[in-house]
Scaffold this motif. Structure first.
Motif, mmCIF file in Angstrom:
data_model
loop_
_atom_site.group_PDB
_atom_site.id
_atom_site.type_symbol
_atom_site.label_atom_id
_atom_site.label_comp_id
_atom_site.label_asym_id
_atom_site.label_seq_id
_atom_site.Cartn_x
_atom_site.Cartn_y
_atom_site.Cartn_z
ATOM 1 N N SER A 1 0.829 -1.213 0.000
ATOM 2 C CA SER A 1 0.000 0.000 0.000
ATOM 3 C C SER A 1 0.862 1.261 0.000
ATOM 4 C CB SER A 1 -0.925 0.007 1.221
ATOM 5 O OG SER A 1 -0.208 0.361 2.393
ATOM 6 N N LEU A 2 2.144 1.055 0.159
ATOM 7 C CA LEU A 2 3.055 2.203 0.108
ATOM 8 C C LEU A 2 3.264 2.706 -1.321
ATOM 9 C CD1 LEU A 2 6.159 1.836 2.438
ATOM 10 C CD2 LEU A 2 4.834 3.879 2.028
ATOM 11 N N LEU B 1 1.841 5.972 -2.565
ATOM 12 C CA LEU B 1 2.450 7.094 -1.861
ATOM 13 C C LEU B 1 3.821 7.402 -2.453
ATOM 14 C CD1 LEU B 1 2.125 9.072 0.420
ATOM 15 C CD2 LEU B 1 3.324 7.475 1.907
ATOM 16 N N ILE B 2 4.596 6.344 -2.642
ATOM 17 C CA ILE B 2 5.906 6.531 -3.265
ATOM 18 C C ILE B 2 5.746 7.216 -4.610
ATOM 19 C CG2 ILE B 2 7.963 5.382 -4.099
ATOM 20 C CD1 ILE B 2 8.020 4.517 -1.446
ATOM 21 N N ALA C 1 3.483 9.300 -5.559
ATOM 22 C CA ALA C 1 3.210 10.720 -5.370
ATOM 23 C C ALA C 1 4.483 11.472 -4.996
ATOM 24 C CB ALA C 1 2.152 10.905 -4.283
ATOM 25 N N ILE C 2 5.262 10.839 -4.143
ATOM 26 C CA ILE C 2 6.511 11.474 -3.718
ATOM 27 C C ILE C 2 7.454 11.644 -4.899
ATOM 28 C CG2 ILE C 2 8.595 11.133 -2.341
ATOM 29 C CD1 ILE C 2 6.867 9.826 -0.213
ATOM 30 N N VAL D 1 13.136 14.152 -1.653
ATOM 31 C CA VAL D 1 11.962 14.619 -0.922
ATOM 32 C C VAL D 1 12.111 14.313 0.554
ATOM 33 C CG1 VAL D 1 9.471 14.438 -0.699
ATOM 34 C CG2 VAL D 1 10.522 14.311 -2.956
ATOM 35 N N LEU E 1 1.081 16.742 -0.840
ATOM 36 C CA LEU E 1 1.927 15.569 -0.637
ATOM 37 C C LEU E 1 1.991 15.213 0.846
ATOM 38 C CD1 LEU E 1 3.755 13.548 -1.986
ATOM 39 C CD2 LEU E 1 5.673 15.058 -1.521
ATOM 40 N N TRP F 1 -1.369 8.133 4.985
ATOM 41 C CA TRP F 1 -0.793 6.795 5.039
ATOM 42 C C TRP F 1 -0.214 6.518 6.424
ATOM 43 C CZ3 TRP F 1 3.523 3.974 6.056
ATOM 44 C CH2 TRP F 1 3.519 2.653 5.590
ATOM 45 N N LYS G 1 -2.913 5.546 8.813
ATOM 46 C CA LYS G 1 -3.339 4.174 8.556
ATOM 47 C C LYS G 1 -2.282 3.192 9.071
ATOM 48 C CE LYS G 1 -3.768 1.171 4.630
ATOM 49 N NZ LYS G 1 -3.259 1.189 3.247
#
Lengths: 115, 115
Positions: free
Chosen positions: A87-88, A91-92, A94-95, B16, B91, B98, B101
DNA sequence: CGGAATCCCCGACGATACTG
DNA sequence: CAGTATCGTCGGGGATTCCG
């Protein structure tokens, strides 16, 4: 109070940073994202990491339930991504997107060099 | 090759992380997100940070064009978020989501304590 | 008030070698 | 093959103090 709220957010951010922020954790997760790997596979895959560091990072990631450990035999251990670990990925993503944009911003203007 | 691609991504992630990952940078950005602040305001706002570290972090953030520096007088300097800096907010939001969660996942199951 | 200089400490990281 | 033990280093922060 908004400030208290922000404090909580900071804690969350720090946690996430801690997870993907180390020198190796990102690479380890990326490698495992591909497919499950054994210890020495991982070792080669990640680059020049020493066993001590690798096992330390693996334990950390396992504690955080991002990866799982599967010991079929004493000499045959595999590590794999858990669903939570997977599920990461968004997010990765987006980063990475922001990081790319950021690089453009930084490079778009000349920097003053210190005199 | 997919691996080369991933290497590039890792670089972005590391960048980042570097920006929001320090112990203070997140807090500084959060504080400035609110409104522009002067040096000592920031100092109190962020917590127990020493001037040396604060100025160092501010310079770093300024170099990365996330914040701006406005010196009205030698004894009156303000720092503020740039548009680029503000673009971090979504971001951060995603990261916080996340992280929240993640905390639930971690707390949802008992941890084995080390013997 | 805003900032710089100095000193210091500690903890993460690494290399190497060893064990089950 | 998977993991551990020991030792060394290196540098990021921090406390303190001083300057314009």
């Amino acid at each position: 109070m908004k400030n208290k709220h922000k404090q909580g957010q900071l804690r969350d951010v720090q946690d996430v940073i801690d997870i993907i922020g180390g020198r190796w954790r990102g690479a380890i997760l990326a490698s495992l994202c591909d497919r499950e790997k054994r210890f020495n596979d991982l070792r080669r895959d990640v680059g020049e990491i020493t066993p001590r560091i690798l096992i330390k990072e693996l334990k950390y990631l396992e504690l955080n339930k991002l990866i799982g450990r599967n010991e079929e035999a004493p000499t045959k251990v595999s590590y794999y991504m858990t669903p939570h670990g997977k599920s990461l990925e968004p997010l990765i993503g987006a980063i990475v997107a922001w990081g790319r944009k950021h690089r453009e911003v930084i490079l778009s203007e000349p920097l003053e060099v210190t005199p």
